[in-house]
Design an enzyme around this catalytic site. Sequence first.
Site, PDB file in Angstrom:
ATOM      1  CB  THR B  44      -0.844  -0.232   1.075  1.00 21.86           C
ATOM      2  OG1 THR B  44      -1.206  -1.363   0.920  1.00 21.86           O
ATOM      3  CG2 THR B  44      -2.196   1.449   1.667  1.00 21.86           C
ATOM      4  CG  ASP B  60      -2.502   1.772  -2.465  1.00 16.94           C
ATOM      5  OD1 ASP B  60      -2.396   1.307  -3.625  1.00 16.94           O
ATOM      6  OD2 ASP B  60      -2.401   2.079  -1.326  1.00 16.94           O
ATOM      7  NE  ARG B  62      -2.119  -2.334  -8.134  1.00 15.02           N
ATOM      8  CZ  ARG B  62      -1.671  -2.244  -9.051  1.00 15.02           C
ATOM      9  NH1 ARG B  62      -0.193  -2.545  -8.710  1.00 15.02           N
ATOM     10  NH2 ARG B  62      -1.795  -1.340 -10.712  1.00 15.02           N
ATOM     11  CE  LYS B  76      -4.733  -0.584  -0.564  1.00 13.64           C
ATOM     12  NZ  LYS B  76      -3.685  -0.386  -0.634  1.00 13.64           N
ATOM     13  N   GLY B  90      -0.360  -3.916   5.382  1.00  9.82           N
ATOM     14  CA  GLY B  90       0.150  -5.190   5.802  1.00  9.82           C
ATOM     15  C   GLY B  90      -1.216  -5.957   5.204  1.00  9.82           C
ATOM     16  CB  SER B 172       5.544  -1.488  -0.007  1.00  9.17           C
ATOM     17  OG  SER B 172       3.212  -1.274  -1.176  1.00  9.17           O
ATOM     18  CG  ASP B 209       5.577   0.780  -4.001  1.00 12.62           C
ATOM     19  OD1 ASP B 209       4.194  -0.029  -3.184  1.00 12.62           O
ATOM     20  OD2 ASP B 209       5.591  -0.558  -4.565  1.00 12.62           O
ATOM     21  CB  SER B 212       0.461   1.928  -3.830  1.00 16.57           C
ATOM     22  OG  SER B 212       1.551   1.805  -3.309  1.00 16.57           O
TER      23      SER B 212
END
Lengths: 141, 277
Positions: B44, B60, B62, B76, B90, B172, B209, B212
Site C-alpha cells: 500500500t 491507494d 490496490r 483502506k 499490511g 510499501s 511502487d 500500490s
Amino acid sequence: MSLLGPRTGGAELEGRVTVPGSSEYGVHDTLRFGFTSTLSQIKNSHPLEASERLYSNPELMAGLAELRVTQGLHAPLRLLNELKITHKAGRFPCLNSSGIGTATVLGADERIGFEDFLNDPETSELMGEPHVMIERAFKLN
Amino acid sequence: MASVSAFELPRGGFCFDNCRRNGMLGAELAKHGAKLPKARKTGTTIAGLIFKDGVVLGADTRATEDTIVADKNCQKIHFIAPNIYCCGAGTAADTEITTQMISSNLELHSLSTGRKARVATACCMLKQMLFRYQGHIGASLVLGGVDISGPSLYSIHPHGSTDKLPFVTLGSGSLAAMAVFEDRYKINMEEEEAKALVRDAIASGIFNDLGSGSNIDICVITRDKIDYLRPYEEANKKGDRKGNYRNKAGTATILSEKIKPISFDILEETVQTMDTS
C-alpha cells in the site's frame, strides 16, 4: 493426572511428561483421545501459544497491583472477594455458564476481544466428561 | 462425538491446533518444491497530515496477493469513530479485523464514559493489542482524528510502537509519498492545499511502487465535518475500447428453417394458497 503440567510452556517442565488421555490402564486411549505425540506436548507449535494461555492472570494481577497503589489495600481485596463469589455461582462444572457475574466484576462486559467471536465456548461442539469433572469439582476422587 | 478430557475445555480466542498441522504440511510441500499459500497483503501507500483545521488521510486502493492484483478497488480507510478514521497497510484481514475491534471497543468505552472518543484512546488500545500479539498481527496503521484536544495523527507499527507526528506515511510506497511530504509540507496549510499535497503523495506512491495502484481515496476530518471522498481521483483508469468485435444482426445468412412443436400433457395440477395477510 495433571494435564495442565507440561503444556504451560517449555520453561515449566519438571522433567516428566504425563500420558495424555489415559483411561484405565495408564496407557494412551487412542480411540477416545486421538493420536498422541510427546513432542507436541512439550513444544509449542506457535510462539504465541504459551503467552496467550497465561495472559489473563498476569493482566489481572497487574491491574490489582495498580489499584493497590492508587486506592489502597482494600480495593484489590474487595475485587478478589467479589471474584471468588461470582466464580462460585454457576451450574455444574460440565455445563456451560454465561459467566456474567465474573465478566461484570472484571469489566469484560465493556470490552470486545478475540475471545468473543473466535472459538466462543458457548458454541463449542465438545463437552467435558461430566462424571470426571464433577468428581474433580467436589473432590470426590 | 468425542468428549474432551476433564480440563482441556475449549476457551475463546485464538486456537493454535492447526499450526502444527500447517508446519507438517509445509515440510511435505517443500519436498515437492511447492509452497504454502501466503496471506493477502495490501502492498500500500497510506499517508496522513495535519492541516490548519484538522487531519487529511489518503490511501491507494490496490490489494495484492504476491504478484497478482487481488482487489482493484479495496477500501483502506476504515471507520473507527465518527471523528476518527484509520488507514491500514499490511495483511488485509489483520487491518480489517483490528480496526473493527478497536472501533467496537471505542464505542463501548464512550458509551460507558459518556464522552466522545479521543484519538489517544484508540491509539493506546491499538498499541496494547498489537504488542500483546508480538507483531504476528501484521497491521501498520495511520490513525487520525479530531477530538476535544485538537487534531491528532499517529502511526502504529505491527509490533506496537507508535509515533505522534504532523505527517506520516506507511506501506510499501511510503518512501515515495514521504519524499513528496518532506518537500512541500508546511504547518497550518489550508484544506485545499492539504488535499492536493496528500493526493500528490499517494499518486507518487501509486506510480513509483508496484504494490500500490488504482484510485486515490481521501478522508478529510475536521471538528465540524467528515469528508470521505472515495474515489477522490481515478489515477489508473482502464482505457476505453476503440473497436467492437460484435457482429451486426443479420450477418449470418439463414439457409433453411424448420419449426417443430413440442407437445406435452398436463399430468397434475395443484393449487397452493399463499398467506398474504
